[in-house]
Design an enzyme around this catalytic site. Sequence first.
Site, PDB file in Angstrom:
ATOM      1  N   HIS A 170      29.182  18.906  42.806  1.00 26.54           N
ATOM      2  CA  HIS A 170      27.884  19.355  43.316  1.00 26.54           C
ATOM      3  C   HIS A 170      27.960  20.867  43.351  1.00 26.54           C
ATOM      4  CE1 HIS A 170      27.824  15.176  45.299  1.00 26.54           C
ATOM      5  NE2 HIS A 170      27.023  15.158  44.239  1.00 26.54           N
ATOM      6  N   GLU A 201      28.426  23.125  46.630  1.00 27.26           N
ATOM      7  CA  GLU A 201      29.477  22.818  47.616  1.00 27.26           C
ATOM      8  C   GLU A 201      30.621  23.767  47.318  1.00 27.26           C
ATOM      9  OE1 GLU A 201      29.957  18.503  47.784  1.00 27.26           O
ATOM     10  OE2 GLU A 201      27.776  18.248  48.027  1.00 27.26           O
ATOM     11  N   ARG A 253      22.742  21.404  43.760  1.00 32.27           N
ATOM     12  CA  ARG A 253      23.544  20.179  43.770  1.00 32.27           C
ATOM     13  C   ARG A 253      23.688  19.607  42.350  1.00 32.27           C
ATOM     14  NH1 ARG A 253      25.239  16.201  47.429  1.00 32.27           N
ATOM     15  NH2 ARG A 253      25.172  14.041  46.696  1.00 32.27           N
ATOM     16  N   ARG A 277      27.023  10.260  40.764  1.00 35.29           N
ATOM     17  CA  ARG A 277      26.511   8.884  40.683  1.00 35.29           C
ATOM     18  C   ARG A 277      26.402   8.470  39.227  1.00 35.29           C
ATOM     19  NH1 ARG A 277      27.220  10.299  45.092  1.00 35.29           N
ATOM     20  NH2 ARG A 277      26.060   9.881  47.039  1.00 35.29           N
ATOM     21  N   HIS A 309      34.604  18.203  47.789  1.00 35.18           N
ATOM     22  CA  HIS A 309      33.220  18.221  48.267  1.00 35.18           C
ATOM     23  C   HIS A 309      33.115  18.871  49.638  1.00 35.18           C
ATOM     24  CE1 HIS A 309      31.291  15.568  45.256  1.00 35.18           C
ATOM     25  NE2 HIS A 309      32.523  15.123  45.113  1.00 35.18           N
ATOM     26  N   SER A 360      29.355   5.338  41.473  1.00 36.96           N
ATOM     27  CA  SER A 360      30.187   5.701  40.315  1.00 36.96           C
ATOM     28  C   SER A 360      30.472   7.186  40.317  1.00 36.96           C
ATOM     29  CB  SER A 360      29.469   5.291  39.031  1.00 36.96           C
ATOM     30  OG  SER A 360      29.112   3.937  39.138  1.00 36.96           O
ATOM     31  N   THR A 361      31.569   7.531  40.960  1.00 36.23           N
ATOM     32  CA  THR A 361      31.919   8.926  41.182  1.00 36.23           C
ATOM     33  C   THR A 361      32.630   9.529  39.979  1.00 36.23           C
ATOM     34  OG1 THR A 361      34.011   8.187  42.092  1.00 36.23           O
ATOM     35  CG2 THR A 361      32.229   8.558  43.655  1.00 36.23           C
ATOM     36  N   GLU A 421      36.356  15.459  51.350  1.00 36.12           N
ATOM     37  CA  GLU A 421      35.082  15.921  51.885  1.00 36.12           C
ATOM     38  C   GLU A 421      35.373  16.745  53.135  1.00 36.12           C
ATOM     39  OE1 GLU A 421      31.895  14.093  50.581  1.00 36.12           O
ATOM     40  OE2 GLU A 421      31.165  16.003  51.352  1.00 36.12           O
ATOM     41  N   TYR A 465      21.371  13.886  51.536  1.00 31.95           N
ATOM     42  CA  TYR A 465      21.072  12.464  51.645  1.00 31.95           C
ATOM     43  C   TYR A 465      19.660  12.166  52.132  1.00 31.95           C
ATOM     44  CZ  TYR A 465      26.027  11.512  50.767  1.00 31.95           C
ATOM     45  OH  TYR A 465      27.275  11.431  50.218  1.00 31.95           O
TER      46      TYR A 465
END
Lengths: 313, 333
Positions: A23, A26, A65, A73, A118, A167-168, A180, A290
């Site tokens: 992202h 970040e 992002r 994803r 992240h 699905s990272t 994170e 989110y």
Amino acid sequence: MSSYNNNTCYDEARRVAIFGGTHGNEMSGVTLVNLWVKNGTEIQRKSVETKAFITNPKAVEKCTRYVDTDLNRAFTPENLSAPEGHDLPYEVRRAQEINRIFGPKGSPDAYDVIFDLHNTTSNMGCTLILESSKDHFNLQMMNYIKKAIAPASCLVLLNEHPLLKYSTSRSVAKHPVGLEVGPQPQGVLRSNIFEAMRVILKHALDFIQLFNEGMEFPPCMVEVFRALERVDYPRDANGNIIAMVHPNLQDGDWEPLNPGDPLFQTFDGKTIHYQGSSTVYPTFINEAAYYEKQQAFVTTRRETLVASAIRKA
Amino acid sequence: MSQMEEDKVACLPRLSRVAVCGGTHGNELSGVYLVRELLKAKKKVMEEKEPVLMVLSNPRAMQQCSRYIDTDLNRCFTQATLNGPTSDLAPYEIIRSRQLNVMLGPKGSPEAVDLICDLHNTTANMGLCFITYSDSDWICLHIFRHLQRQMPDVPMRYINFDISHKESYSLDSVGKHGFAMEIGPQPHGVVRSNIYRVMKDAVLHMLDWVHFFNSGTIFEGGFVDVFTVVRHIDYPRERETRNIIAAIHPQLQDRDFCLLHPGDALFQTFSGETLSYNGNEPLYPFFVNECAYYEKGIALYLARKRHVMIPVIRVQTEKEQQINKEGFESEEE
């Protein structure tokens, strides 16, 4: 992987990648990876080839992002097998490229470990994200990291739930590890958050080095928080948010949420309470990214997993 | 009141038209949600009081939840930008700034609204701040003092940028009086209930003050601490790439408005070295580590603090307003 004398054997973890900028806003991961691409001394270990890599350079350049779609994803089987073409969203093309370099996902040629860096606006502290409760290599690594940084804390979020799992970029590897760290606003670099992430990676690489040298890690117990369900903001008929995370819940990541506790506060000050029947541990509370994914927070349940003894095959 | 005391009273025109603007930066969500809610509640809240213009300044940026689409809207209100040549190819925000100037201005003319309150959030730990161009706008200073008294638990500061009206560039400069209300810390793209609550209370107290003022209340003078901007400091950057090579030092992070002395830590490089403030006077830092300022080359601002005396003020009577208007018109001739 095989079992021998109650040890679970894993292949040597020789090829390791550190992903930043999955992202683009970040900043800890972007900064660390840029640093290590320039000078990788800090991340080298004798028995490990570590590659630092910016996964979404266009998003990093724009400090956003994502450009077309969320890269983290995008590593679905459909996307990875789609015929190549310029009409594919940027991030899907990127996912295919990353799968070529670090995968193919699911094959013996895939990288052994990928750390995906992240940040979150949530008050989650340092969190390691585990995608499978049966990955004893990862469980042992996370146990090692937790002990190494004590008394500072590093919690483990287990996201194995079929509806919540996604699905990272790291899922390309045999052992995917999400890292994170929060709270940090998007687009901002806070030195304490940056340093915390750096220290965790140092211990992670030390673990891999020790493992590759033949050290045996005895069975251990690892406390994890298992993701249960996502809870959205209350919305009106047009989909607009009509309440905010309640002041009591705000910043309360990993604290018990009991039935009847305040959850949301409407804009005119009314409280909406938690209607669940048991205590849960919320996390990813008020993560900026989110809002569009219909998620105010995720509930989790505390569990203790037993990690088998492991050693190099 | 004796004649001499009357002389010290600042009599100012009625604030007939007031505007509250949110979403000037589309990802600063307190103002976005507050203006939306006030628009919904308009009839209930505003019955007895003067009508207030509620404006969502940058709807396209709000939809995208980004600061801006093409260019920062809050830099598009200079006279030059507002009156420049028109073009279909102009950046979205310049087209929008001209629309807002028609709605709330024209800037500098008698038709401009009397007061603009422009709502903002910052990632910096600034509490509630008024940001203005003047240290002698008695309306704004009195509103600030009123808020301080009504909300004593909220850390509040009054900041002024020493920029002439000619050079002023932000939305609040369109009104005859104006200020940005900046509240932090809040990440962009997030609405925190505590921050929202403070902004809502502050806006409602401000509107109360306007109502009292217009009704003839005399407001006692006093003192307000004003932070006047001296300069800003950029992040240390790599010469060729211009990439940032150090972060705000942990000892400075979140310490907005804590006096910074020469020799105090400013930045920490990625190799752990401390870079210090080498100015020759202690100054007050603010906007420390504001996300949106990375691209503007600003790691923090530095200000001097002054104790400013504000006079007693009251609204002009109708007679005084008439005399004043005639004077203004004859000046124009």
